[in-house]
Design an enzyme around this catalytic site. Structure first.
Site, mmCIF file in Angstrom:
data_model
loop_
_atom_site.group_PDB
_atom_site.id
_atom_site.type_symbol
_atom_site.label_atom_id
_atom_site.label_comp_id
_atom_site.label_asym_id
_atom_site.label_seq_id
_atom_site.Cartn_x
_atom_site.Cartn_y
_atom_site.Cartn_z
ATOM 1 N N ASN A 9 79.753 63.767 -7.012
ATOM 2 C CA ASN A 9 80.108 64.657 -5.845
ATOM 3 C C ASN A 9 78.685 64.619 -4.942
ATOM 4 O OD1 ASN A 9 82.957 65.361 -5.670
ATOM 5 N ND2 ASN A 9 82.512 66.860 -7.224
ATOM 6 N N ASP A 69 74.739 56.478 -14.335
ATOM 7 C CA ASP A 69 73.732 57.512 -15.140
ATOM 8 C C ASP A 69 72.423 56.602 -14.895
ATOM 9 O OD1 ASP A 69 73.477 59.835 -16.304
ATOM 10 O OD2 ASP A 69 73.403 58.906 -18.254
ATOM 11 N N THR A 70 71.422 57.500 -14.709
ATOM 12 C CA THR A 70 70.019 57.160 -14.704
ATOM 13 C C THR A 70 69.232 57.940 -15.383
ATOM 14 O OG1 THR A 70 70.357 56.636 -12.006
ATOM 15 C CG2 THR A 70 67.977 56.900 -12.990
ATOM 16 N N PHE A 149 63.486 63.431 -4.948
ATOM 17 C CA PHE A 149 63.954 64.523 -6.118
ATOM 18 C C PHE A 149 63.547 64.102 -7.326
ATOM 19 C CE2 PHE A 149 67.421 62.439 -8.275
ATOM 20 C CZ PHE A 149 67.630 61.411 -7.643
ATOM 21 N N GLY A 150 64.010 64.762 -8.268
ATOM 22 C CA GLY A 150 63.346 64.474 -9.846
ATOM 23 C C GLY A 150 62.081 64.188 -9.821
ATOM 24 N N LYS A 172 62.422 53.833 -0.142
ATOM 25 C CA LYS A 172 62.674 54.020 -1.554
ATOM 26 C C LYS A 172 63.930 53.477 -1.734
ATOM 27 C CE LYS A 172 64.383 57.215 -5.097
ATOM 28 N NZ LYS A 172 64.533 58.766 -5.342
HETATM 29 P P1 IMP Z 1 71.431 61.256 -12.631
HETATM 30 O O1 IMP Z 1 72.186 60.182 -13.518
HETATM 31 O O2 IMP Z 1 71.296 60.250 -11.226
HETATM 32 O O3 IMP Z 1 71.913 62.432 -12.585
HETATM 33 O O4 IMP Z 1 70.039 61.214 -12.914
HETATM 34 C C1 IMP Z 1 69.706 61.895 -14.192
HETATM 35 C C2 IMP Z 1 68.139 62.292 -13.935
HETATM 36 O O5 IMP Z 1 67.273 61.363 -13.677
HETATM 37 C C3 IMP Z 1 67.932 63.304 -12.737
HETATM 38 O O6 IMP Z 1 68.182 64.562 -12.754
HETATM 39 C C4 IMP Z 1 66.604 63.029 -12.439
HETATM 40 O O7 IMP Z 1 65.583 63.735 -13.167
HETATM 41 C C5 IMP Z 1 66.120 61.623 -12.884
HETATM 42 N N1 IMP Z 1 66.334 60.641 -11.471
HETATM 43 C C6 IMP Z 1 67.291 59.962 -11.387
HETATM 44 N N2 IMP Z 1 67.221 59.156 -10.356
HETATM 45 C C7 IMP Z 1 66.192 59.571 -9.853
HETATM 46 C C8 IMP Z 1 65.237 58.944 -8.722
HETATM 47 O O8 IMP Z 1 65.577 58.325 -7.922
HETATM 48 N N3 IMP Z 1 63.981 59.515 -8.522
HETATM 49 C C9 IMP Z 1 63.403 60.733 -9.410
HETATM 50 N N4 IMP Z 1 64.063 61.123 -10.501
HETATM 51 C C10 IMP Z 1 65.446 60.546 -10.823
#
Ligand code: IMP
Length: 192
Positions: A9, A69-70, A149-150, A172
């Site tokens: 979402n 997932d990142t 972010f993050g 970015k």
């Molecule tokens: P998600 O799987 O996209 O929700 O990412 C998991 C976590 O990885 C996020 O809560 C951030 O802490 C970190 N993260 C993911 N993508 C990025 C980014 O582009 N920049 C900085 N942190 C990121």
């Protein structure tokens, strides 16, 4: 028109992929299919979590779908925080606390190499396909910049002087891990 659910979402992620895919494929969010489940991310790999989310949608809604997932993988920390990036300093998904912990763990460490890695799992006609995007870089010693972010304020991508948080979203998004994974997915979806 072909329809595909993106198991998220997150408005930014939806906008990013819709812009890349153009009008050929309609991308639906979890909200669009009236799914308000908090899909568990209990796997211990990025690929595993992406698959869990995509499988949930496929099983319950019978629609072709994908999920991502990142994680931030830091070489000197053996790949940590990796799949636990969002919850590195605890369950509250607090970016400030996560960065503070990361900088503390790397205090005095000279190897600052790190990479963001995104895994995407697509389920199309019941078949699973995996895609990956990586951006290599380094963790600096103190946070810089306010956008993004993050972990953006502490990550400098290879070949650049600014952190992701100093760069601004447009720049970015051209080189990011997520953009690269999405490009792989789109190349597959738009294949002749
Ligand atoms: P998600 O799987 O996209 O929700 O990412 C998991 C976590 O990885 C996020 O809560 C951030 O802490 C970190 N993260 C993911 N993508 C990025 C980014 O582009 N920049 C900085 N942190 C990121």
């Amino acid at each position: 028109m072909k329809k595909l659910v993106f198991a998220t979402n997150n408005a930014h992620k939806l906008e990013e992929i819709r812009a890349i895919l153009g009008d050929e494929i309609e991308i639906l969010s979890l909200k669009d299919i009236h799914c308000d489940a908090d899909i568990p991310e209990t796997a211990d790999t990025l690929e595993g979590n992406a698959a869990l989310k995509a499988e949930y949608v496929y099983r319950n809604y019978g629609m072709d779908c994908f999920a991502d997932d990142t994680g931030l993988e830091v070489e000197a920390l053996g790949g940590a925080p990796g799949v636990y990036s969002a919850r590195y300093a605890g369950s509250s998904h607090d970016s400030e606390a996560n960065m503070k912990k990361l900088l503390a763990e790397l205090n005095g460490v000279t190897n600052r190499k790190a990479q963001f890695r995104t895994a995407i799992c697509l389920i199309e006609k019941g078949e699973k396909h995996l895609f990956e995007g990586i951006v290599k870089g380094a963790i600096i010693e103190a946070r810089r910049g306010n956008s993004g972010f993050g972990y953006d304020p502490v990550f400098v991508p290879e070949g650049y002087a600014e952190t992701f948080a100093e760069m601004g979203n447009d720049e970015k998004n051209k080189i990011s891990h997520r953009a690269r994974a999405v490009q792989q997915l789109c190349a597959y979806l738009n294949r002749p």
